[in-house]
Design a protein around this motif. Structure first.
Motif, PDB file in Angstrom:
ATOM      1  N   ASN A  41      -0.101 -65.467 -63.920  1.00 21.53           N
ATOM      2  CA  ASN A  41      -0.028 -66.900 -64.428  1.00 21.53           C
ATOM      3  C   ASN A  41       0.602 -67.606 -63.153  1.00 21.53           C
ATOM      4  O   ASN A  41       1.316 -67.165 -62.420  1.00 21.53           O
ATOM      5  CB  ASN A  41       1.033 -66.784 -65.478  1.00 21.53           C
ATOM      6  CG  ASN A  41       1.227 -67.911 -66.493  1.00 21.53           C
ATOM      7  OD1 ASN A  41       0.455 -69.164 -66.131  1.00 21.53           O
ATOM      8  ND2 ASN A  41       1.539 -67.959 -67.425  1.00 21.53           N
ATOM      9  N   MET A  43       2.972 -71.214 -62.856  1.00 21.68           N
ATOM     10  CA  MET A  43       3.610 -72.093 -63.751  1.00 21.68           C
ATOM     11  C   MET A  43       4.361 -73.328 -62.756  1.00 21.68           C
ATOM     12  O   MET A  43       4.774 -72.872 -61.764  1.00 21.68           O
ATOM     13  CB  MET A  43       4.704 -71.378 -64.656  1.00 21.68           C
ATOM     14  CG  MET A  43       4.145 -70.742 -65.780  1.00 21.68           C
ATOM     15  SD  MET A  43       4.148 -68.955 -65.495  1.00 21.68           S
ATOM     16  CE  MET A  43       6.081 -68.450 -64.813  1.00 21.68           C
ATOM     17  N   TRP A  74       9.743 -68.998 -70.091  1.00 22.42           N
ATOM     18  CA  TRP A  74       8.204 -68.975 -69.946  1.00 22.42           C
ATOM     19  C   TRP A  74       7.965 -67.570 -70.723  1.00 22.42           C
ATOM     20  O   TRP A  74       8.531 -66.705 -70.682  1.00 22.42           O
ATOM     21  CB  TRP A  74       7.886 -68.691 -68.457  1.00 22.42           C
ATOM     22  CG  TRP A  74       8.267 -69.955 -67.494  1.00 22.42           C
ATOM     23  CD1 TRP A  74       9.453 -69.729 -66.765  1.00 22.42           C
ATOM     24  CD2 TRP A  74       7.706 -70.927 -67.405  1.00 22.42           C
ATOM     25  NE1 TRP A  74       9.597 -70.932 -66.157  1.00 22.42           N
ATOM     26  CE2 TRP A  74       8.657 -71.497 -66.407  1.00 22.42           C
ATOM     27  CE3 TRP A  74       6.568 -71.643 -67.717  1.00 22.42           C
ATOM     28  CZ2 TRP A  74       8.290 -72.697 -65.883  1.00 22.42           C
ATOM     29  CZ3 TRP A  74       6.143 -72.688 -67.132  1.00 22.42           C
ATOM     30  CH2 TRP A  74       7.064 -73.640 -66.319  1.00 22.42           C
TER      31      TRP A  74
END
Length: 75
Positions: A41, A43, A74
């Motif tokens: 991921n 972010m 998160w």
């Protein structure tokens, strides 16, 4: 950089520099070391330098704090 307690997950905070401070971008990337390839991921939500990262014990959440005065969770 922050690693989970068992070392499986790694998070790295970084900024993309720009001559104008208002145009700088701040990101967090997360990798799972047991998987091959790129980050799990990427972010971006903070508007200033990211100062702290911490994984939850189950590694499902990441807490980040920034000089912009915000905390982000998160998942």
């Amino acid at each position: 950089m922050m690693g989970s307690d068992d070392g499986d997950r790694v998070a790295l905070a970084f900024q993309m520099d720009h001559p104008q401070p208002k145009d700088r971008k701040y990101f967090i990337k997360i990798w799972d070391r047991s998987l091959k390839g790129g980050p799990l991921n990427i972010m971006s939500a903070h508007t200033d330098l990211i100062t702290s990262l911490a994984f939850s014990p189950d590694k499902r959440q990441l807490l980040s704090s920034s000089r912009d005065g915000t905390l982000k969770i998160w998942s």
